[in-house]
Scaffold this motif. Structure first.
Motif, short mmCIF file in Angstrom:
data_model
loop_
_atom_site.label_atom_id
_atom_site.label_comp_id
_atom_site.label_asym_id
_atom_site.label_seq_id
_atom_site.Cartn_x
_atom_site.Cartn_y
_atom_site.Cartn_z
N VAL A 170 7.65 -6.07 32.36
CA VAL A 170 8.22 -7.20 31.63
C VAL A 170 8.08 -8.55 32.34
CG1 VAL A 170 9.85 -5.72 30.42
CG2 VAL A 170 10.56 -6.85 32.52
N LYS A 171 7.72 -8.54 33.60
CA LYS A 171 7.68 -9.78 34.39
C LYS A 171 6.90 -10.92 33.74
CE LYS A 171 6.75 -11.69 38.91
NZ LYS A 171 6.41 -11.42 40.30
N VAL B 55 17.13 3.56 35.81
CA VAL B 55 16.01 2.80 35.25
C VAL B 55 16.33 2.34 33.83
CG1 VAL B 55 13.58 2.94 34.59
CG2 VAL B 55 14.35 3.99 36.70
N SER B 56 17.06 3.15 33.08
CA SER B 56 17.39 2.75 31.72
C SER B 56 18.24 1.48 31.68
CB SER B 56 18.10 3.88 30.97
OG SER B 56 19.28 4.26 31.62
N LEU B 57 18.99 1.20 32.75
CA LEU B 57 19.76 -0.04 32.81
C LEU B 57 18.84 -1.25 32.91
CD1 LEU B 57 22.73 1.01 35.11
CD2 LEU B 57 22.71 0.77 32.62
N ALA B 58 17.74 -1.11 33.61
CA ALA B 58 16.76 -2.20 33.67
C ALA B 58 16.18 -2.46 32.29
CB ALA B 58 15.64 -1.86 34.66
N ALA B 59 15.85 -1.38 31.59
CA ALA B 59 15.31 -1.52 30.25
C ALA B 59 16.32 -2.17 29.31
CB ALA B 59 14.88 -0.16 29.72
N GLU B 60 17.56 -1.72 29.38
CA GLU B 60 18.62 -2.30 28.53
C GLU B 60 18.80 -3.79 28.79
OE1 GLU B 60 22.15 -0.03 29.22
OE2 GLU B 60 21.50 1.59 27.91
N GLN B 61 18.66 -4.19 30.04
CA GLN B 61 18.88 -5.58 30.41
C GLN B 61 17.90 -6.53 29.73
OE1 GLN B 61 19.30 -6.33 34.62
NE2 GLN B 61 18.94 -8.50 34.39
N VAL B 62 16.69 -6.06 29.47
CA VAL B 62 15.66 -6.97 28.93
C VAL B 62 15.34 -6.73 27.47
CG1 VAL B 62 14.64 -7.49 31.17
CG2 VAL B 62 13.80 -5.53 29.87
N ILE B 63 15.87 -5.66 26.87
CA ILE B 63 15.67 -5.47 25.43
C ILE B 63 16.31 -6.64 24.71
CG2 ILE B 63 16.40 -4.08 23.44
CD1 ILE B 63 15.91 -1.60 25.11
N GLY B 64 15.61 -7.17 23.77
CA GLY B 64 16.11 -8.34 23.05
C GLY B 64 15.44 -9.63 23.50
N GLU B 65 14.78 -9.57 24.64
CA GLU B 65 14.00 -10.73 25.10
C GLU B 65 12.71 -10.77 24.27
OE1 GLU B 65 15.00 -13.04 27.35
OE2 GLU B 65 16.87 -11.94 27.32
N PRO B 66 12.07 -11.93 24.21
CA PRO B 66 10.83 -12.03 23.44
C PRO B 66 9.68 -11.30 24.15
CG PRO B 66 11.33 -14.12 24.51
CD PRO B 66 12.49 -13.20 24.77
N LEU B 67 9.52 -10.03 23.81
CA LEU B 67 8.50 -9.17 24.41
C LEU B 67 7.59 -8.62 23.31
CD1 LEU B 67 10.93 -7.08 26.67
CD2 LEU B 67 9.43 -8.93 27.43
N PRO B 68 6.37 -8.25 23.66
CA PRO B 68 5.49 -7.62 22.66
C PRO B 68 6.12 -6.32 22.13
CG PRO B 68 4.23 -8.31 24.58
CD PRO B 68 5.68 -8.49 24.93
N ASP B 69 5.81 -5.98 20.91
CA ASP B 69 6.40 -4.80 20.26
C ASP B 69 6.20 -3.53 21.07
OD1 ASP B 69 7.33 -6.33 18.17
OD2 ASP B 69 5.65 -5.84 16.83
N ILE B 70 5.02 -3.31 21.62
CA ILE B 70 4.75 -2.08 22.35
C ILE B 70 5.63 -1.99 23.60
CG2 ILE B 70 2.78 -2.99 23.62
CD1 ILE B 70 3.32 0.64 22.38
#
Length: 81
Positions: free
Chosen positions: A30-31, A53-68
């Motif tokens: 995600v960087k 690791v799932s906490l890292a993922a949760e922290q950035v879900i919702g940021e403007p990231l590509p769909d994949i």
């Protein structure tokens, strides 16, 4: 990070093997899309003890990231890595 991606009619299926995923993998994924502040927060949180690791993922879900990337992050959360 070991991920298996398959595409079926506009939907992606991601099979996540938690043993192969580290906090730094999420960070690297995600960087390029994060602000400097959010990236720093992710790094700092990753250095804390007992974070999954799932906490890292949760922290950035919702940021403007590509769909994949969102699909991968959601799969990491669902697998409770």
């Amino acid at each position: 990070m070991c991920l298996i991606l398959s595409k079926h009619k506009k939907s992606h299926k991601v099979i996540v093997e938690c043993k192969d995923i580290a906090w730094s993998d999420v960070q690297t994924l995600v960087k390029p899309y994060l602000s400097e502040d959010l990236n720093t927060a992710l790094v700092m949180q990753g250095q804390s003890a007992n974070y999954k690791v799932s906490l890292a993922a949760e922290q950035v879900i919702g940021e403007p990231l590509p769909d994949i990337i969102n699909t991968i992050l959601e799969s990491i959360v669902a697998a409770d890595c």
